[in-house]
Enzyme design. Structure first.
Site, PDB file in Angstrom:
ATOM      1  N   ILE A   1       0.840  -1.202   0.000  1.00 17.28           N
ATOM      2  CA  ILE A   1       0.000   0.000   0.000  1.00 17.28           C
ATOM      3  C   ILE A   1       0.867   1.240   0.000  1.00 17.28           C
ATOM      4  O   ILE A   1       0.603   2.214  -0.729  1.00 17.28           O
ATOM      5  CB  ILE A   1      -0.955  -0.015   1.205  1.00 17.28           C
ATOM      6  CG1 ILE A   1      -1.946  -1.175   1.064  1.00 17.28           C
ATOM      7  CG2 ILE A   1      -1.700   1.308   1.333  1.00 17.28           C
ATOM      8  CD1 ILE A   1      -2.822  -1.395   2.284  1.00 17.28           C
TER       9      ILE A   1
ATOM     10  N   ASP B   1      11.716   2.109   7.136  1.00 22.77           N
ATOM     11  CA  ASP B   1      11.354   0.690   7.135  1.00 22.77           C
ATOM     12  C   ASP B   1      12.633  -0.107   7.345  1.00 22.77           C
ATOM     13  O   ASP B   1      13.489  -0.171   6.459  1.00 22.77           O
ATOM     14  CB  ASP B   1      10.694   0.286   5.806  1.00 22.77           C
ATOM     15  CG  ASP B   1      10.061  -1.106   5.881  1.00 22.77           C
ATOM     16  OD1 ASP B   1      10.647  -1.974   6.564  1.00 22.77           O
ATOM     17  OD2 ASP B   1       9.009  -1.320   5.257  1.00 22.77           O
TER      18      ASP B   1
ATOM     19  N   ASP C   1      -8.533   6.802   9.753  1.00 23.41           N
ATOM     20  CA  ASP C   1      -9.558   5.889   9.245  1.00 23.41           C
ATOM     21  C   ASP C   1      -9.709   4.666  10.144  1.00 23.41           C
ATOM     22  O   ASP C   1     -10.677   3.926  10.016  1.00 23.41           O
ATOM     23  CB  ASP C   1      -9.186   5.442   7.826  1.00 23.41           C
ATOM     24  CG  ASP C   1     -10.260   4.593   7.173  1.00 23.41           C
ATOM     25  OD1 ASP C   1     -11.435   5.024   7.189  1.00 23.41           O
ATOM     26  OD2 ASP C   1      -9.932   3.512   6.665  1.00 23.41           O
TER      27      ASP C   1
ATOM     28  N   GLU D   1     -13.077   0.093  17.664  1.00 22.80           N
ATOM     29  CA  GLU D   1     -14.039   0.431  16.610  1.00 22.80           C
ATOM     30  C   GLU D   1     -15.378  -0.237  16.890  1.00 22.80           C
ATOM     31  O   GLU D   1     -15.400  -1.431  17.244  1.00 22.80           O
ATOM     32  CB  GLU D   1     -13.492  -0.010  15.246  1.00 22.80           C
ATOM     33  CG  GLU D   1     -12.211   0.712  14.857  1.00 22.80           C
ATOM     34  CD  GLU D   1     -11.657   0.299  13.495  1.00 22.80           C
ATOM     35  OE1 GLU D   1     -12.327  -0.497  12.806  1.00 22.80           O
ATOM     36  OE2 GLU D   1     -10.574   0.780  13.116  1.00 22.80           O
TER      37      GLU D   1
ATOM     38  N   HIS E   1     -13.313   3.529   8.985  1.00 17.46           N
ATOM     39  CA  HIS E   1     -12.592   2.382   8.420  1.00 17.46           C
ATOM     40  C   HIS E   1     -13.032   2.124   6.974  1.00 17.46           C
ATOM     41  O   HIS E   1     -13.519   1.039   6.629  1.00 17.46           O
ATOM     42  CB  HIS E   1     -12.819   1.129   9.272  1.00 17.46           C
ATOM     43  CG  HIS E   1     -11.688   0.142   9.161  1.00 17.46           C
ATOM     44  ND1 HIS E   1     -11.219  -0.575  10.218  1.00 17.46           N
ATOM     45  CD2 HIS E   1     -10.926  -0.249   8.101  1.00 17.46           C
ATOM     46  CE1 HIS E   1     -10.231  -1.374   9.836  1.00 17.46           C
ATOM     47  NE2 HIS E   1     -10.036  -1.181   8.564  1.00 17.46           N
ATOM     48  N   LEU E   2     -12.795   3.128   6.127  1.00 17.18           N
ATOM     49  CA  LEU E   2     -13.231   3.065   4.729  1.00 17.18           C
ATOM     50  C   LEU E   2     -12.105   2.717   3.765  1.00 17.18           C
ATOM     51  O   LEU E   2     -12.315   2.708   2.559  1.00 17.18           O
ATOM     52  CB  LEU E   2     -13.827   4.417   4.312  1.00 17.18           C
ATOM     53  CG  LEU E   2     -15.070   4.896   5.067  1.00 17.18           C
ATOM     54  CD1 LEU E   2     -15.499   6.269   4.554  1.00 17.18           C
ATOM     55  CD2 LEU E   2     -16.198   3.892   4.925  1.00 17.18           C
ATOM     56  N   GLY E   3     -10.907   2.408   4.282  1.00 21.34           N
ATOM     57  CA  GLY E   3      -9.748   2.200   3.409  1.00 21.34           C
ATOM     58  C   GLY E   3      -9.989   1.206   2.301  1.00 21.34           C
ATOM     59  O   GLY E   3      -9.535   1.396   1.168  1.00 21.34           O
ATOM     60  N   ALA E   4     -10.699   0.125   2.598  1.00 24.03           N
ATOM     61  CA  ALA E   4     -10.952  -0.907   1.587  1.00 24.03           C
ATOM     62  C   ALA E   4     -12.354  -0.829   1.015  1.00 24.03           C
ATOM     63  O   ALA E   4     -12.774  -1.729   0.285  1.00 24.03           O
ATOM     64  CB  ALA E   4     -10.713  -2.292   2.197  1.00 24.03           C
TER      65      ALA E   4
END
Length: 533
Positions: free
Chosen positions: A155, A174, A259, A264, A283-286
Site C-alpha cells: 500500500i 522501514d 480511518d 471500533e 474504516h473506509l480504506g478498503a
C-alpha cells in the site's frame, strides 16, 4: 469430484467476488451473516471452510468446534479477529487477501491527505451551516512538500506513486528494506527519528505488532515540525490516540486524518471527536466496489484451492509460494502425496523415518508443500486427525516419525525428481517419481529402475529374475478374470533381484493376491490403489 464441501460466509462479502465458489463443482456455499457467537458455534461443525471479514471473531473454541474445518478465509489484510495459533494447532489453513485492497487504501490515504491540506470537511460543514467563511479555510499546496512514510509495503508503494505524481518528496522508514530497494522507488530511506523533523505530512502503513504499537507516541509526535499533519489508514493502535489529540489541540500539529482506531466503532468519549482539525472516517480504506469484489474473489479462490488440495497463494500460517513456482511445484505436490500412499500400502508397520529428497530444478523452491504432501500420503487413513500442510510435520513427529528433507542439485536420469524413502520395523522401501509431459510417473522402486503411471490399480511383485515369471503371473491373473492394462519390469542384473509392476483394470481380490505370492521365486506381492486426490 466425489467429496462435497460446505462453505459458510458469516460476514457481508461481495456477491460478485464469491461467484467462483458459487459456481465451483462439489462446493455448497451458504451466506449467513449477523450470527451470534453461540449460533455460529452450533453451526460450524457442519462446514469445511469459513469466510469472514472483520466482524466475526474466530476464536479457539470456534476452531475446535469446527471438526471439519480445513480453511478460514479473511477477506482483507489483517487477521486480528482470527486465532491463527489455534488454527495452526487444528491443522486449519488461514488465508488473507493482502493485495485486493491495495489501490483502495492508497487512494483513501491520498484523499485524506488532500482533505487535510485543503480543509475540505471543515469547509463543507461551514457552507452547510449557511456560512461563507473563506478566510478560515486557507489551505496548503502539497507540491514540493515532504511526505514521510512509516513502512514501505504494497500500500505504501502505491501511496509513493501518487505522492510523486503530485510533486511531493518522499522519505521513508522501514528497517526491513534496503537502500537500493527504496532508491528504485525514488524514496529516501532514513531512520524514524531522522525523518520526523523533516516531513510536512506523515502516514503509517505497517501492521499492528508489539514493535509497532504506539510507535508514534507523545515523544515521537513532538519530534514532528510545527504544523505537520498525520494520517493513519493502516491499523488502530499504531499512533497513541490521546497523544495525537493533545498535539493537535495544542497547535503543535496542523491536523490529523484517521480511518482506523484502537477501538471500533470509535467511542463517544474519544478526544479525537473534539477537534475539527482531526478528520475521521469509519474504516473506509478498503471500501470501494472494486476492492470489495477483489478481496472476496481472492479469498474465494484460495479457499477453493485448499479444499481441492492445492496450495493457497496467501496462506498466513503456511509458506507462500510465489506465482512463478506454482506451475513447477504443484504437480510435484500431488506426486509426493501419491508416493506417500504408495509406500504406506507396501509397508505400514511401525513407521519410524521418512526421508524426502528433491533433485534438480524443483529444489529451487520451498519444498515444504512437497514434504507435507508426502507425509499426508503416508499418514492418510492411519491417523484420526486431518493431515495437511499446516500440521503435517507436527503430526508425524508426534507419532515418533523422523522427517528428513534433502535437496540435490541434479540427477543423472531425470531433470526434476523426488525420492521418498520410508523406514519401518520391517526395513526400508523407496520410490522415485517425476513429472513427464504433465503426467505423474514413478520411475524406480527400491532402487530398481522401472517407469509406470502413478495412478490406478497396481500390482507389484518383488522376485528373482527367472524365465517364465511374467507368464506365470499373467496366466494366473487371466484365469481370475483380472485384466492387465500394462506391465513393466526392472531388474538389478540378469537372473537377479527384479521388480514387476502391473496395472489392472480392477482391484485384485485378496485370494488371488495370495496365490500370486505363492509362486516360486516371488519374494513379496503387493496390491496398491492410487486414486486421484
Amino acid at each position: 469430484m466425489s467429496e462435497r464441501f460446505k462453505v459458510l460466509v458469516s460476514d457481508k462479502l461481495s456477491q460478485n467476488g464469491l461467484r467462483p465458489l458459487m459456481e465451483a463443482e462439489g462446493i455448497e456455499l451458504e451466506i449467513r451473516t449477523q450470527l451470534s457467537p453461540e449460533e455460529l458455534l452450533s453451526l460450524i461443525p457442519d462446514y469445511h471452510a469459513l469466510l469472514v471479514r472483520s466482524s466475526t471473531q474466530v476464536t479457539d473454541d470456534l476452531i475446535r468446534a469446527g471438526k471439519r474445518l480445513q480453511a478460514i478465509g479473511r477477506a482483507g489484510t489483517g487477521v486480528d479477529n482470527i486465532d491463527v495459533e489455534a488454527a495452526t494447532r487444528a491443522g486449519v489453513t488461514v488465508v488473507n487477501t493482502p493485495t485486493g485492497n491495495t489501490v483502495a487504501a492508497a487512494e483513501h490515504t491520498i484523499a485524506m491527505l488532500l482533505a487535510l491540506a485543503r480543509n475540505i470537511p471543515q469547509a463543507d460543514r461551514n457552507v452547510r451551516s449557511q456560512q461563507w467563511d473563506r478566510g478560515e479555510f486557507v489551505g496548503t499546496e502539497v507540491r514540493g512538500k515532504a511526505l514521510g512514510i512509516v513502512g514501505l509495503g504494497r500500500i505504501a508503494q502505491e501511496v509513493v506513486q501518487f505522492a510523486l505524481s503530485l510533486g511531493m518528496r518522499v522519505l521513508a522508514y522501514d528497517p526491513f528494506v534496503s537502500q537500493e530497494y527504496a532508491s528504485q522507488r525514488h524514496v529516501t530511506l532514513i531512520s524514524l527519528d531522522e525523518m520526523l523533523p523533516q516531513v510536512d505530512f506523515l502516514t503509517v502503513h505497517v501492521p499492528l505488532t508489539n514493535a509497532t504499537r504506539n510507535i508514534l507516541d507523545a515523544d515521537r509526535l513532538k519530534q514532528l515540525k510545527q504544523g505537520a499533519r498525520v494520517l493513519n489508514v493502516a491499523r488502530g493502535g499504531i499512533i497513541d490516540e490521546d497523544a495525537l489529540a493533545e498535539a493537535v489541540a495544542s497547535g503543535h500539529l496542523g491536523g490529523a486524518a484517521l480511518d482506523v482506531f484502537n477501538s471500533e466503532p470509535l467511542p463517544e468519549d474519544s478526544p479525537l471527536r473534539d477537534n475539527d482539525k482531526i478528520i475521521l472516517t469509519p474504516h473506509l480504506g478498503a471500501s470501494t466496489v472494486e476492492a470489495m469484489d477483489r478481496v472476496a474473489e481472492d479469498v474465494a479462490v484460495q479457499v477453493m484451492d485448499i479444499l481441492y488440495g492445492r496450495p493457497a497463494l496467501y496462506a498466513v500460517n503456511a509458506p507462500i509460494l510465489p506465482p512463478t513456482a506454482l506451475n513447477t511445484v504443484i504437480p510435484f505436490i500431488e506426486l509426493a502425496e501419491r508416493m506417500g500412499r504408495f509406500l504406506r500400502q507396501i509397508d505400514e508397520e511401525g513407521i519410524s523415518r521418512l526421508e524426502i529428497t528433491g533433485h534438480g530444478p524443483v529444489t529451487a523452491f520451498d519444498m515444504t508443500y512437497i514434504v507435507a504432501s508426502a507425509i499426508r500420503g503416508v499418514l492418510s487413513d492411519i491417523v484420526e486427525e486431518r493431515v495437511n500442510l499446516v500440521n503435517a510435520e507436527l503430526t508425524a513427529r508426534s507419532r515418533g516419525i523422523e522427517i528428513v528433507q534433502r535437496k540435490m542439485p541434479k540427477h543423472e536420469r531425470y531433470e526434476s525428481m523426488i525420492t521418498l524413502r520410508l523406514t519401518s520395523a520391517s526395513g526400508t522401501n523407496s520410490v522415485l517419481g517425476t513429472v513427464l509431459l504433465d503426467e505423474l510417473k514413478f520411475v524406480a522402486v527400491n532402487d530398481l529402475w522401472v517407469e509406470f503411471p502413478a495412478a490406478g490399480n497396481l500390482l507389484l511383485a518383488s522376485h528373482t529374475d527367472r524365465p517364465g515369471m511374467i507368464g506365470k503371473v499373467g496366466t494366473l491373473l487371466g484365469r481370475s478374470d483380472v485384466n492387465i492394462s500394462f506391465m513393466h519390469v526392472g531388474r538389478r542384473a540378469p537372473r537377479g533381484e527384479s521388480i514387476m509392476v502391473l496395472g489392472t483394470d480392477e482391484q485384485t481380490p485378496a485370494k488371488v493376491l495370495k496365490k500370486l505370492a505363492d509362486i516360486q521365486d516371488i519374494r513379496w506381492m503387493k496390491a496398491v490403489e492410487l486414486r486421484e486426490s
